[in-house]
Scaffold this active site. Structure first.
Site, mmCIF file in Angstrom:
data_model
loop_
_atom_site.group_PDB
_atom_site.id
_atom_site.type_symbol
_atom_site.label_atom_id
_atom_site.label_comp_id
_atom_site.label_asym_id
_atom_site.label_seq_id
_atom_site.Cartn_x
_atom_site.Cartn_y
_atom_site.Cartn_z
ATOM 1 N N GLY A 343 -82.499 13.652 -22.976
ATOM 2 C CA GLY A 343 -82.972 14.734 -22.092
ATOM 3 C C GLY A 343 -82.953 14.329 -20.636
ATOM 4 C CD GLU A 366 -54.633 14.336 -4.815
ATOM 5 O OE1 GLU A 366 -53.737 13.509 -4.975
ATOM 6 O OE2 GLU A 366 -55.569 14.183 -4.017
HETATM 7 C C1 FAD Z 1 -62.342 21.150 -5.505
HETATM 8 C C2 FAD Z 1 -60.867 21.352 -5.361
HETATM 9 C C3 FAD Z 1 -60.178 20.689 -4.353
HETATM 10 C C4 FAD Z 1 -58.798 20.891 -4.183
HETATM 11 N N1 FAD Z 1 -58.149 20.285 -3.141
HETATM 12 C C5 FAD Z 1 -56.856 20.625 -2.876
HETATM 13 C C6 FAD Z 1 -56.201 20.155 -1.696
HETATM 14 O O1 FAD Z 1 -56.767 19.407 -0.892
HETATM 15 N N2 FAD Z 1 -54.930 20.572 -1.450
HETATM 16 C C7 FAD Z 1 -54.262 21.408 -2.287
HETATM 17 O O2 FAD Z 1 -53.123 21.758 -1.991
HETATM 18 N N3 FAD Z 1 -54.850 21.860 -3.432
HETATM 19 C C8 FAD Z 1 -56.123 21.488 -3.735
HETATM 20 N N4 FAD Z 1 -56.755 21.962 -4.872
HETATM 21 C C9 FAD Z 1 -56.008 22.818 -5.786
HETATM 22 C C10 FAD Z 1 -55.678 22.152 -7.110
HETATM 23 O O3 FAD Z 1 -54.713 21.149 -6.934
HETATM 24 C C11 FAD Z 1 -55.251 23.255 -8.083
HETATM 25 O O4 FAD Z 1 -56.396 24.021 -8.376
HETATM 26 C C12 FAD Z 1 -54.622 22.705 -9.338
HETATM 27 O O5 FAD Z 1 -53.373 22.110 -9.050
HETATM 28 C C13 FAD Z 1 -54.423 23.762 -10.417
HETATM 29 O O6 FAD Z 1 -53.864 24.922 -9.904
HETATM 30 P P1 FAD Z 1 -54.544 26.351 -10.226
HETATM 31 O O7 FAD Z 1 -55.988 26.224 -9.907
HETATM 32 O O8 FAD Z 1 -53.778 27.406 -9.549
HETATM 33 O O9 FAD Z 1 -54.421 26.495 -11.792
HETATM 34 P P2 FAD Z 1 -53.158 27.109 -12.583
HETATM 35 O O10 FAD Z 1 -51.913 26.537 -12.063
HETATM 36 O O11 FAD Z 1 -53.319 28.591 -12.581
HETATM 37 O O12 FAD Z 1 -53.422 26.556 -14.046
HETATM 38 C C14 FAD Z 1 -54.363 27.145 -14.945
HETATM 39 C C15 FAD Z 1 -54.301 26.371 -16.261
HETATM 40 O O13 FAD Z 1 -52.974 26.466 -16.825
HETATM 41 C C16 FAD Z 1 -52.441 25.172 -17.029
HETATM 42 N N5 FAD Z 1 -50.999 25.221 -16.758
HETATM 43 C C17 FAD Z 1 -50.382 25.705 -15.649
HETATM 44 N N6 FAD Z 1 -49.043 25.589 -15.777
HETATM 45 C C18 FAD Z 1 -48.826 24.992 -16.977
HETATM 46 C C19 FAD Z 1 -47.651 24.593 -17.689
HETATM 47 N N7 FAD Z 1 -46.431 24.729 -17.158
HETATM 48 N N8 FAD Z 1 -47.797 24.032 -18.913
HETATM 49 C C20 FAD Z 1 -49.031 23.858 -19.445
HETATM 50 N N9 FAD Z 1 -50.176 24.224 -18.828
HETATM 51 C C21 FAD Z 1 -50.069 24.775 -17.603
HETATM 52 C C22 FAD Z 1 -53.180 24.279 -16.043
HETATM 53 O O14 FAD Z 1 -53.131 22.921 -16.436
HETATM 54 C C23 FAD Z 1 -54.570 24.876 -16.089
HETATM 55 O O15 FAD Z 1 -55.243 24.385 -17.219
HETATM 56 C C24 FAD Z 1 -58.116 21.751 -5.078
HETATM 57 C C25 FAD Z 1 -58.814 22.400 -6.100
HETATM 58 C C26 FAD Z 1 -60.171 22.220 -6.241
HETATM 59 C C27 FAD Z 1 -60.890 22.970 -7.319
#
Ligand code: FAD
Length: 393
Positions: A343, A366
């Protein structure tokens, strides 16, 4: 002394970072998490002690001590505070475009300020409609005389609002797919640039994550990084080298959670003895320690490969493997640490619930863990292992 891959000099610097982390960062960690305020005091601490310099070469005002030690520094800080560890990881992420593709003039103009920590950088690839599929980005850049004009927006950008310099990816040829993307350096006071909003988050609460907007944002044409059309390649090369920074953050979380759970287990008693004397708890601790050490092996191997000058496909795979393993280990270990505290693990008085919330992002940013697997498999499919089939059939 325990066996160690680090040299004496590297060990000395690690000790310095470890002491700073324990004495100056750890006492602030819970407050940073609760206040959701960007920790300028920790930035100042890193500036004073030249910690940002660990990420840069001597030519540009850094210590020139290499990648492995930079990763170790991120790990040490993240053991006590993942938000503070991220300050270092993003200093690297936001500077890598310059390091890898910057002209001499661009490097001289910016890298010394980034090495000292006077300036903070950011890396802006993601958009609302393009995360994993970064080539689907819609932000555009159009050449106009001596300038480029940027229009569009970026989402989820770490260091939004606190960075002085943004590496921004935009389409110079909207129909060109990957080859239509270019990379730019955008200073925070560029006309038409704004930070639209900051996102409240599950973890790494002191780090800013925000939306950037470009509304006829004008920047000098000299701020193009590399050549037009090279942006996607630059973005991917940056991620090859920056993902291990996230892995180091994750590794720090895993080790911090393990260490905390171990000490707790020695003092918490149930059924007449410390829970550390129950074999089921011992099994958890043993698995946490072993998984963390295995993850460290992959991460340090990446650091050693970088320091040995290895590049290309081999490095890409090693980077993705380190990020995948360290991120998954951090999430699993932090969850086990909460379980060991029972807890008490679930309430905010103890740091393991913060570790658990902070760990989650290391499986997402990333490149998600799914994307890391795609990268690793792609590299495997390029490799030839035909000899294994020689004796079959
Ligand atoms: C706190 C935070 C800080 C961040 N900082 C930065 C930053 O400084 N600069 C920057 O540019 N971005 C940044 N990001 C963005 C981050 O890199 C993205 O959120 C991440 O790459 C995923 O992209 P998305 O959120 O659009 O998810 P989506 O691409 O929509 O993915 C959704 C789900 O589908 C899965 N998926 C997608 N395509 C495939 C595939 N081909 N095969 C199998 N599974 C798949 C993913 O793994 C995930 O589970 C940040 C995000 C957060 C939350």
């Amino acid at each position: 002394m325990a066996w160690d891959v680090l040299t004496d000099e590297q060990r000395e610097i690690r000790e310095l970072v470890r002491t700073l982390a324990r004495e100056r960062v750890a006492p602030r960690a819970a407050e940073i998490d609760e206040s959701h305020e960007f920790p300028w005091d920790i930035v100042e601490l890193f500036r004073e002690h030249e910690i940002f310099g660990l990420l840069f070469d001597e030519e540009h005002g850094g210590s020139g001590t290499g990648t492995l030690l930079a990763l170790v520094a991120i790990e040490e800080v993240s053991k006590v505070c993942a938000t503070s560890g991220l300050l270092l990881a993003v200093q690297e992420l936001g500077s890598l475009g310059l390091k890898l593709a910057g002209s001499q003039a661009q490097k001289e103009a910016y890298l010394p300020r980034l090495a000292s920590g006077e300036w903070l950088p950011a890396y802006a690839l993601t958009e609302a409609g393009s995360g994993s599929d970064s080539a689907a980005m819609r932000t555009t850049a159009v050449r106009d005389g001596d300038e480029y004009v940027l229009n569009g927006s970026k989402r989820f950008i770490t260091n939004a609002g606190v960075a002085n310099l943004y590496t921004v990816f935009a389409k110079t040829d909207p129909d060109g797919g990957h080859a239509g993307i270019s990379a730019f350096l955008v200073e925070s006071d560029a006309p038409g640039f704004a930070v639209a909003r900051l996102e409240p988050k599950m973890g790494i609460s002191g780090s800013t994550t925000g939306e950037l907007t470009f509304d006829d944002c004008r920047i000098p044409a000299a701020n193009l990084l590399g050549e037009e059309g090279e942006g996607f390649k630059i973005a991917m090369r940056i991620l090859d080298r920056s993902r291990p920074g996230v892995a180091a953050q994750a590794l720090g979380i895993a080790q911090g959670a393990t260490d905390y759970a171990l000490e707790y287990a020695k003092t918490r008693e149930t059924m007449g003895k410390p829970i550390a004397q129950h074999q089921l708890i011992q099994a958890k601790l043993a698995d946490m320690e072993t998984e963390t050490e295995a993850a460290r092996g992959l991460l340090y191997r990446f650091g050693q490969m970088c320091d040995a000058g290895i590049d290309g496909a081999e490095l890409t795979k090693a980077s993705a493997q380190a990020k995948l393993k360290c991120g998954d280990v951090a999430m699993w270990v932090a969850t086990e640490a909460v379980q060991i505290l029972g807890g008490y693990g679930y309430i905010k008085e103890y740091p393991v619930e913060r570790f658990m919330r902070d760990a989650k992002i290391t499986q997402i940013y990333e490149g998600t863990q799914e994307v890391q697997r795609l990268v690793i498999a792609r590299e495997m499919l390029r490799e030839s292992r035909a000899f294994l089939l020689a004796g079959v059939g």
